[in-house]
Scaffold this motif. Structure first.
Motif, PDB file in Angstrom:
ATOM      1  N   PRO A   4       0.844  -1.359  -0.154  1.00 52.57           N
ATOM      2  CA  PRO A   4      -0.029  -0.086  -0.103  1.00 52.57           C
ATOM      3  C   PRO A   4       0.723   1.446   0.040  1.00 52.57           C
ATOM      4  CG  PRO A   4       0.038  -0.957   2.065  1.00 52.57           C
ATOM      5  CD  PRO A   4       0.558  -2.087   1.478  1.00 52.57           C
ATOM      6  N   PHE A   5       2.084   1.245   0.289  1.00 55.99           N
ATOM      7  CA  PHE A   5       2.731   2.449   0.379  1.00 55.99           C
ATOM      8  C   PHE A   5       4.104   2.346  -0.337  1.00 55.99           C
ATOM      9  CE2 PHE A   5       0.540   2.084   4.490  1.00 55.99           C
ATOM     10  CZ  PHE A   5      -0.215   3.286   4.438  1.00 55.99           C
ATOM     11  N   CYS A   6       4.706   3.255  -0.551  1.00 55.83           N
ATOM     12  CA  CYS A   6       6.024   3.401  -1.424  1.00 55.83           C
ATOM     13  C   CYS A   6       6.677   4.497  -0.925  1.00 55.83           C
ATOM     14  CB  CYS A   6       6.066   3.451  -2.715  1.00 55.83           C
ATOM     15  SG  CYS A   6       5.189   4.811  -3.451  1.00 55.83           S
ATOM     16  N   ASN A   7       8.116   4.353  -0.836  1.00 51.79           N
ATOM     17  CA  ASN A   7       9.041   5.314  -0.546  1.00 51.79           C
ATOM     18  C   ASN A   7       9.736   6.020  -1.618  1.00 51.79           C
ATOM     19  OD1 ASN A   7       8.780   4.829   2.040  1.00 51.79           O
ATOM     20  ND2 ASN A   7      10.471   3.519   2.384  1.00 51.79           N
ATOM     21  N   VAL A   8       9.672   7.366  -1.800  1.00 53.01           N
ATOM     22  CA  VAL A   8       9.925   7.901  -3.111  1.00 53.01           C
ATOM     23  C   VAL A   8      10.927   9.088  -3.041  1.00 53.01           C
ATOM     24  CG1 VAL A   8       9.094   9.563  -4.747  1.00 53.01           C
ATOM     25  CG2 VAL A   8       7.533   8.010  -3.817  1.00 53.01           C
ATOM     26  N   ILE A  22      -0.135   4.731  -2.187  1.00 58.47           N
ATOM     27  CA  ILE A  22      -0.347   3.953  -3.436  1.00 58.47           C
ATOM     28  C   ILE A  22      -2.000   3.954  -3.739  1.00 58.47           C
ATOM     29  CG2 ILE A  22       0.066   2.372  -5.327  1.00 58.47           C
ATOM     30  CD1 ILE A  22       2.514   1.596  -3.744  1.00 58.47           C
ATOM     31  N   PRO A  23      -2.773   4.809  -4.538  1.00 56.57           N
ATOM     32  CA  PRO A  23      -4.099   4.528  -4.459  1.00 56.57           C
ATOM     33  C   PRO A  23      -4.329   3.296  -5.156  1.00 56.57           C
ATOM     34  CG  PRO A  23      -3.285   6.293  -5.958  1.00 56.57           C
ATOM     35  CD  PRO A  23      -2.226   5.817  -5.295  1.00 56.57           C
ATOM     36  N   ASP A  24      -5.575   2.593  -5.003  1.00 59.11           N
ATOM     37  CA  ASP A  24      -5.950   1.348  -5.493  1.00 59.11           C
ATOM     38  C   ASP A  24      -5.487   1.082  -7.015  1.00 59.11           C
ATOM     39  OD1 ASP A  24      -6.267   0.150  -3.066  1.00 59.11           O
ATOM     40  OD2 ASP A  24      -8.599   0.259  -3.093  1.00 59.11           O
ATOM     41  N   ALA A  25      -6.064   2.130  -7.739  1.00 63.04           N
ATOM     42  CA  ALA A  25      -6.157   2.003  -8.920  1.00 63.04           C
ATOM     43  C   ALA A  25      -4.690   1.898  -9.753  1.00 63.04           C
ATOM     44  CB  ALA A  25      -6.785   3.321  -9.694  1.00 63.04           C
ATOM     45  N   LEU A  26      -3.816   2.413  -8.977  1.00 63.91           N
ATOM     46  CA  LEU A  26      -2.320   2.096  -9.276  1.00 63.91           C
ATOM     47  C   LEU A  26      -1.499   1.171  -8.800  1.00 63.91           C
ATOM     48  CD1 LEU A  26      -1.502   6.118  -9.059  1.00 63.91           C
ATOM     49  CD2 LEU A  26      -2.263   4.834 -11.046  1.00 63.91           C
ATOM     50  N   ARG A  27      -2.007   0.430  -7.850  1.00 65.75           N
ATOM     51  CA  ARG A  27      -1.178  -0.529  -7.168  1.00 65.75           C
ATOM     52  C   ARG A  27      -0.607  -1.458  -8.175  1.00 65.75           C
ATOM     53  NH1 ARG A  27      -3.343  -2.140  -1.859  1.00 65.75           N
ATOM     54  NH2 ARG A  27      -3.399   0.084  -1.062  1.00 65.75           N
ATOM     55  N   ASP A  28      -1.035  -1.866  -9.151  1.00 68.81           N
ATOM     56  CA  ASP A  28      -0.318  -2.610  -9.936  1.00 68.81           C
ATOM     57  C   ASP A  28       0.558  -2.090 -11.010  1.00 68.81           C
ATOM     58  OD1 ASP A  28      -1.489  -5.521  -9.598  1.00 68.81           O
ATOM     59  OD2 ASP A  28      -3.167  -4.287 -10.149  1.00 68.81           O
ATOM     60  N   SER A  29       0.555  -0.889 -11.006  1.00 74.81           N
ATOM     61  CA  SER A  29       1.581   0.050 -12.097  1.00 74.81           C
ATOM     62  C   SER A  29       2.634   0.616 -11.101  1.00 74.81           C
ATOM     63  CB  SER A  29       0.769   1.311 -12.453  1.00 74.81           C
ATOM     64  OG  SER A  29      -0.450   0.772 -13.313  1.00 74.81           O
ATOM     65  N   VAL A  30       2.494   0.885  -9.683  1.00 75.32           N
ATOM     66  CA  VAL A  30       3.851   1.202  -8.983  1.00 75.32           C
ATOM     67  C   VAL A  30       4.594   0.212  -8.630  1.00 75.32           C
ATOM     68  CG1 VAL A  30       4.484   2.495  -7.027  1.00 75.32           C
ATOM     69  CG2 VAL A  30       2.394   3.085  -8.317  1.00 75.32           C
ATOM     70  N   GLN A  31       6.002   0.218  -9.083  1.00 79.79           N
ATOM     71  CA  GLN A  31       7.123  -0.778  -8.838  1.00 79.79           C
ATOM     72  C   GLN A  31       8.261  -0.148  -8.470  1.00 79.79           C
ATOM     73  OE1 GLN A  31       7.242  -3.452 -12.279  1.00 79.79           O
ATOM     74  NE2 GLN A  31       5.279  -2.488 -12.923  1.00 79.79           N
ATOM     75  N   PRO A  32       9.115  -0.647  -7.798  1.00 79.61           N
ATOM     76  CA  PRO A  32      10.391  -0.005  -7.621  1.00 79.61           C
ATOM     77  C   PRO A  32      11.068   0.679  -8.957  1.00 79.61           C
ATOM     78  CG  PRO A  32      10.317  -1.970  -6.293  1.00 79.61           C
ATOM     79  CD  PRO A  32       9.188  -1.795  -7.003  1.00 79.61           C
ATOM     80  N   ILE A  65       0.289   9.355  -4.221  1.00 75.31           N
ATOM     81  CA  ILE A  65       0.629   9.361  -5.625  1.00 75.31           C
ATOM     82  C   ILE A  65      -0.071  10.020  -6.586  1.00 75.31           C
ATOM     83  CG2 ILE A  65       1.601   8.068  -7.437  1.00 75.31           C
ATOM     84  CD1 ILE A  65       3.305   6.359  -5.743  1.00 75.31           C
ATOM     85  N   SER A  66       0.007  10.782  -7.423  1.00 77.84           N
ATOM     86  CA  SER A  66      -0.961  11.165  -8.330  1.00 77.84           C
ATOM     87  C   SER A  66      -0.921  10.435  -9.611  1.00 77.84           C
ATOM     88  CB  SER A  66      -1.077  12.721  -8.675  1.00 77.84           C
ATOM     89  OG  SER A  66       0.252  13.603  -8.054  1.00 77.84           O
ATOM     90  N   LYS A  67       0.278  10.269 -10.143  1.00 78.59           N
ATOM     91  CA  LYS A  67       0.336   9.568 -11.482  1.00 78.59           C
ATOM     92  C   LYS A  67       1.695   8.561 -11.661  1.00 78.59           C
ATOM     93  CE  LYS A  67       0.285  11.296 -16.136  1.00 78.59           C
ATOM     94  NZ  LYS A  67       0.573  12.457 -17.244  1.00 78.59           N
ATOM     95  N   VAL A  68       1.619   7.712 -12.410  1.00 74.41           N
ATOM     96  CA  VAL A  68       2.653   6.960 -12.748  1.00 74.41           C
ATOM     97  C   VAL A  68       3.135   7.261 -14.045  1.00 74.41           C
ATOM     98  CG1 VAL A  68       3.641   4.478 -12.947  1.00 74.41           C
ATOM     99  CG2 VAL A  68       1.754   4.929 -11.300  1.00 74.41           C
ATOM    100  N   LEU A  69       4.450   7.647 -14.314  1.00 74.42           N
ATOM    101  CA  LEU A  69       4.681   8.110 -15.628  1.00 74.42           C
ATOM    102  C   LEU A  69       5.364   6.981 -16.641  1.00 74.42           C
ATOM    103  CD1 LEU A  69       7.043  11.264 -14.881  1.00 74.42           C
ATOM    104  CD2 LEU A  69       4.464  11.017 -15.091  1.00 74.42           C
ATOM    105  N   ASP A  70       5.706   6.010 -15.867  1.00 72.36           N
ATOM    106  CA  ASP A  70       6.238   4.837 -16.880  1.00 72.36           C
ATOM    107  C   ASP A  70       5.623   3.621 -16.809  1.00 72.36           C
ATOM    108  OD1 ASP A  70       8.414   6.622 -17.574  1.00 72.36           O
ATOM    109  OD2 ASP A  70       9.094   6.021 -15.364  1.00 72.36           O
ATOM    110  N   PHE A  71       5.199   2.923 -17.861  1.00 71.87           N
ATOM    111  CA  PHE A  71       4.766   1.510 -17.828  1.00 71.87           C
ATOM    112  C   PHE A  71       5.911   0.514 -17.541  1.00 71.87           C
ATOM    113  CE2 PHE A  71       3.262  -2.384 -19.397  1.00 71.87           C
ATOM    114  CZ  PHE A  71       1.790  -2.404 -19.045  1.00 71.87           C
ATOM    115  N   ASP A 163      -7.645  -2.786 -18.588  1.00 71.17           N
ATOM    116  CA  ASP A 163      -6.763  -1.339 -18.384  1.00 71.17           C
ATOM    117  C   ASP A 163      -5.391  -1.873 -18.121  1.00 71.17           C
ATOM    118  OD1 ASP A 163      -6.880  -2.805 -16.007  1.00 71.17           O
ATOM    119  OD2 ASP A 163      -8.167  -1.385 -14.963  1.00 71.17           O
ATOM    120  N   ASP A 164      -4.670  -0.834 -17.803  1.00 75.54           N
ATOM    121  CA  ASP A 164      -3.095  -0.900 -17.658  1.00 75.54           C
ATOM    122  C   ASP A 164      -2.927  -1.849 -16.297  1.00 75.54           C
ATOM    123  OD1 ASP A 164      -2.878   0.772 -19.511  1.00 75.54           O
ATOM    124  OD2 ASP A 164      -1.638   2.496 -17.918  1.00 75.54           O
ATOM    125  N   ALA A 165      -3.610  -1.894 -15.417  1.00 76.44           N
ATOM    126  CA  ALA A 165      -3.567  -2.774 -14.167  1.00 76.44           C
ATOM    127  C   ALA A 165      -3.389  -4.036 -14.492  1.00 76.44           C
ATOM    128  CB  ALA A 165      -4.379  -2.110 -13.121  1.00 76.44           C
TER     129      ALA A 165
END
Ligand code: ADP
Ligand code: ZN
Ligand code: ZN
Length: 818
Positions: A4-8, A22-32, A65-71, A163-165
């Protein structure tokens, strides 16, 4: 399992990361490694996720987080690890480290495709109901993909409701891969020709038809070098196009169209790289490199080869072998101008055969740089050539890092993060289990010391190729010159005569001076005051064409004074020649010669570099004047004279590396002369001909210099015998700078003498820089770990005393104490 969280890491000058939800909708897109847009104070910043975590610290309010920039995450796990190492070792703010590692944030037009993997195909072949891991939608996508030949545009996923996720999940399960390629490039192509196959040859041979001479030449060229672009093949094999056409019809050759590299420069066309047979020394160096590859583990090799000994040839073969083993390579060079030269060689060697070569340096536009960077990240390029920051190129499966001219100070970044590109290269090689190959004619004392002690493996090229002689180096004693002529000119009588002779022989001359501008000091003859920069305790440089004074440290400008700012006297005097002055002087003394200047004022862009160097290389210029950027690496065959206008100006600096720098510069410069058939001559103008740095440079005797210089370093406790850290306390407010220095001194004092020497605080050699007053501590210890411990203690102490982090600058392993 998504957390649920990440260090940026954010580009702010603080030694910490920040936790975001990390908002639910972005859970799958946010990675280290993903770049994300986040709210920070009252603005939005682009940062990079360094890890995903289960819990957030309780004390603070956590934002999202408001947006993920990279796939595809921008940074690989290895690069994240490297970033942490840099932040720790150099005590640098972690966000600034990662900012230095990331590509520029620009909008690139990217085309994404979904590619079916083998296991994805297997899943698609199963009945939808039988596959538990797949819901009907995902199964539908996989089947569609299979039916369309395994590849479809990214956008079609949305049509089947994915979708992306969902795509990210499919990617992680290993059912699909995402392939990205850049759009908007010139989609130019070139025709590539290859020798068809062993079978075809065997067949021909069996028929007993001996090839004619032309066919043989084509065959030999293609077998030696692999597939070649048509234009190059014609030149290498010395045949006409019709010969190739005939061989294609006879099915001896095959051909295809290949995209031309976007980094290609205009001088590439028709360039044929030399493919020499290695001489014995080169061969044995390569053998040792190969042995290292065979071991398949980390190791550092130092290639010490005199100038003109053919190091580049060894590099190219080492890269070739790396690629053949399915791995990738980075070549670091110290100057932008050299990326052009080495880049061209690499494209000629590897461009057609492998996916390509990427070039990374700071004279590229943001868009160009981002494109090259993503080409590497997407696996489109497997060789990267670049300056310092190219060490962060996101290659995977790295096998080799070459650091050419490893002693160059341009590898050290003199702003936060203050890393040394060569040292980071070694650490990265270690992390990736790759080989590091350092090359130089004048290795840094540190590297040679390690080679002597057996920590590095030493490879030596002791003589120039083809038994060419090293250039003869002569000293011009400026004191004698003045006694004879009673004139002060940057060009002594001897240098004038040398240039004259060189021009008469229709050869080329390089003339070096170590400062740019017209004159680097403006002095009042009446009161002795010099015109200093208002922000820095540095005298300003006169630029004649631009008709102004410039500060080379902060960039501030001033009109040229008509009278002394202090005493109003009219006798303002400009002295100390710079490159602009030298150029003017040469034009006056050699009116018929074609002259150009290359320094940071004339070459601000890649194109300007290319034009000047290209013109000189092609013989359209007779004399090239410039700063030390001319000293490095270039292989100009028709240079028979090199002049060094003031060899000793670097010797007088209050810097423990002054002798080493001078020796290196002079030896490197001498190496530019006599690389072709005709012998070279080097004239060094100096006021201190007795100095050992100059004497050993004249003899071009590196081991002799190494012996003398190490004695001095050992006695004075300087590197490589001691680790150094330079700590600078700075503020625009003098009182604050003094108070903080005192406080820091209270922390440091108890450590002094316990395996550690602490000098200072003292006013820094440049006491004021960019409006900030500066005080300096110098920490020395034979034990680096101790140094690191005390310094990280100092960082905690700053926090305790509420001294702002930005007020204290730590330079670990400083190259210069200025
Ligand atoms: P370095 O980097 O060691 O100063 P270079 O790699 O630029 O030297 O090589 C100097 C010149 O020698 C180049 O023109 C190169 O093409 C040529 N050369 C390299 N290897 C050989 C060889 N084995 N035989 C003949 N010429 C060579
Ligand atoms: Zn005055
Ligand atoms: Zn200034």
């Amino acid at each position: 399992m998504s957390l649920p969280f990440c260090n940026v890491a954010l580009p702010v000058p603080l030694r910490t990361t920040f936790t975001y939800a990390i908002p639910d909708a972005l859970r799958d897109s946010v990675q280290p490694g993903s770049r994300v847009l986040v709210p920070f104070r009252n603005k939005s910043l682009v940062g990079v996720v360094v890890e995903c975590v289960q819990q957030a610290p309780e004390s603070t309010k956590i934002r999202e987080i408001s947006k993920v920039l990279d796939f595809l995450p921008a940074l690989t796990p290895k690069l994240i690890e490297l970033g942490h190492w840099i932040a720790g070792y150099y005590l640098a703010p972690v966000g600034e480290v990662f900012r230095a590692m990331l590509p520029p944030v620009t909008e690139l037009r990217i085309e994404r495709q979904i590619v079916l993997t083998d296991s994805g195909r297997a899943a698609a072949d199963k009945e939808a109901a039988a596959s538990r891991a797949l819901n009907p939608q995902r199964h539908a996508l996989l089947s569609q993909l299979r039916d369309k030949g395994g590849v479809m545009p990214f956008a079609s996923a949305a049509k089947v409701g994915l979708d992306d996720a969902a795509l990210q999940r499919l990617r992680r399960t290993g059912f699909i891969e995402i392939r990205e390629s850049m759009l908007g490039r010139r989609a130019k192509t070139q025709r590539v020709i290859a020798w068809k196959s062993v079978a075809a040859v065997a067949e021909e041979a069996a028929q007993g038809d001996a090839f004619d001479a032309k066919t043989d030449r084509v065959k030999a060229a293609l077998q030696a070098r692999g597939p070649l672009p048509l234009a190059q093949l014609l030149r290498v094999a010395q045949v006409s196009r019709s010969v190739i056409e005939r061989m294609l019809r006879d099915a001896l050759l095959e051909s295809w169209d290949e995209r031309i590299d976007p980094a290609e420069d205009p001088f590439d066309a028709g360039y044929v790289p030399p493919a020499h047979e290695l001489n014995a020394e080169q061969e044995s160096a390569l053998k040792l490199i190969r042995a290292r590859f065979e071991l398949g583990e980390f190791g550092v090799l130092l290639l010490h080869g005199v100038t003109g000994s053919g190091k580049t040839e060894v590099y190219m073969r080492a890269v070739q072998e790396t690629l053949a083993r399915g791995k990738t390579a980075i070549i670091l060079v110290p100057e932008i101008a050299l990326t052009l030269w080495i880049g061209r060689q690499c494209r000629a060697w590897f461009g057609a055969r492998f996916e390509g070569v990427a070039v990374l340096h700071s004279a590229l536009s943001d868009v160009e740089r981002a494109r090259e960077w993503w080409r590497v990240r997407n696996g489109e390029a497997r060789v990267v050539v670049g300056t310092r920051s190219a060490i962060f190129a996101p290659l995977e499966n790295l096998g080799l890092i070459i650091v050419d001219e490893e002693q160059e100070s341009s590898y050290k970044q003199e702003e936060t993060p203050r890393y040394h590109g060569r040292d980071v290269a070694i650490v990265r090689a270690k992390m990736e289990n790759a080989a590091a190959l350092l090359g130089s004619a004048t290795p840094s004392l540190e590297s040679y010391h390690h080679a002597r002690s057996g920590k590095y493996e030493l490879l030596t090229l002791a003589s120039r190729v083809e038994q060419r002689a090293l250039a003869s180096v002569e000293i011009v004693d400026l004191r004698e010159d003045f006694a004879k002529t009673h004139q002060t000119s940057p060009i002594s009588a001897a240098l004038h005569a040398g240039i004259q002779e060189c021009l008469a022989q229709k050869m080329q001359a390089l003339v070096l001076i170590n400062r740019r501008g017209y004159s680097w000091s403006v002095l009042c003859r009446s009161c002795g005051a010099s015109v200093q920069c208002e922000n820095c305790s540095i005298s300003m440089t006169h630029h004649k064409q631009r008709n102004r004074l410039e500060c080379h440290y902060c960039g501030s400008l001033k009109p040229i004074p008509k009278q002394c700012p202090k005493c109003q006297s009219k006798y303002v005097y400009f002295f100390g020649e710079g490159s602009e002055h030298l150029e003017e002087r040469l034009r006056k003394e050699f009116p018929g010669a074609r002259i150009a200047r290359l320094d940071r004022d004339t070459a601000r862009t890649k194109r300007q570099y290319q034009e000047t160097l290209g013109a000189f290389a092609s013989g359209a210029l007779d004399i090239l004047v410039g700063t030390q950027m001319l000293a490095k690496g270039h292989d100009f065959q028709r240079v028979t004279l090199v002049g060094v206008v003031s060899a000793d100006s670097s010797l007088s600096l209050p810097d423990f590396r002054a002798a080493e720098r001078t020796f290196q510069l002079l030896t490197q410069v001498a190496g530019r002369a006599g690389r072709g058939e005709l012998p070279g001559r080097v004239l060094i103008q100096t006021f201190y001909p007795e100095h050992y740095a100059i004497q050993d440079a004249v003899k071009q005797d590196y081991p002799a210099f190494y012996e003398r210089e190490t004695q001095f370093r050992r006695v004075m406790a300087y590197p490589p015998f001691t680790s150094l850290a330079n700590v600078i306390v700075r503020d625009t407010d003098l009182e604050k700078a003094i108070r903080w220095s005192r406080q820091l001194s209270e922390y440091f004092s108890p450590h002094d003498g316990k395996g550690l020497r602490i000098l200072g605080p003292a006013a820094a050699p440049i006491a004021k820089l960019k409006k900030e007053h500066r005080f300096q501590f110098l920490l020395k210890s034979p034990k680096r770990s101790l140094l690191a411990k005390v310094l990280s203690g100092a960082m905690s102490y700053l926090e305790l005393k509420e001294i702002p982090e930005t007020a204290v600058l730590v330079d670990m392993d400083p190259l210069s104490l200025m």
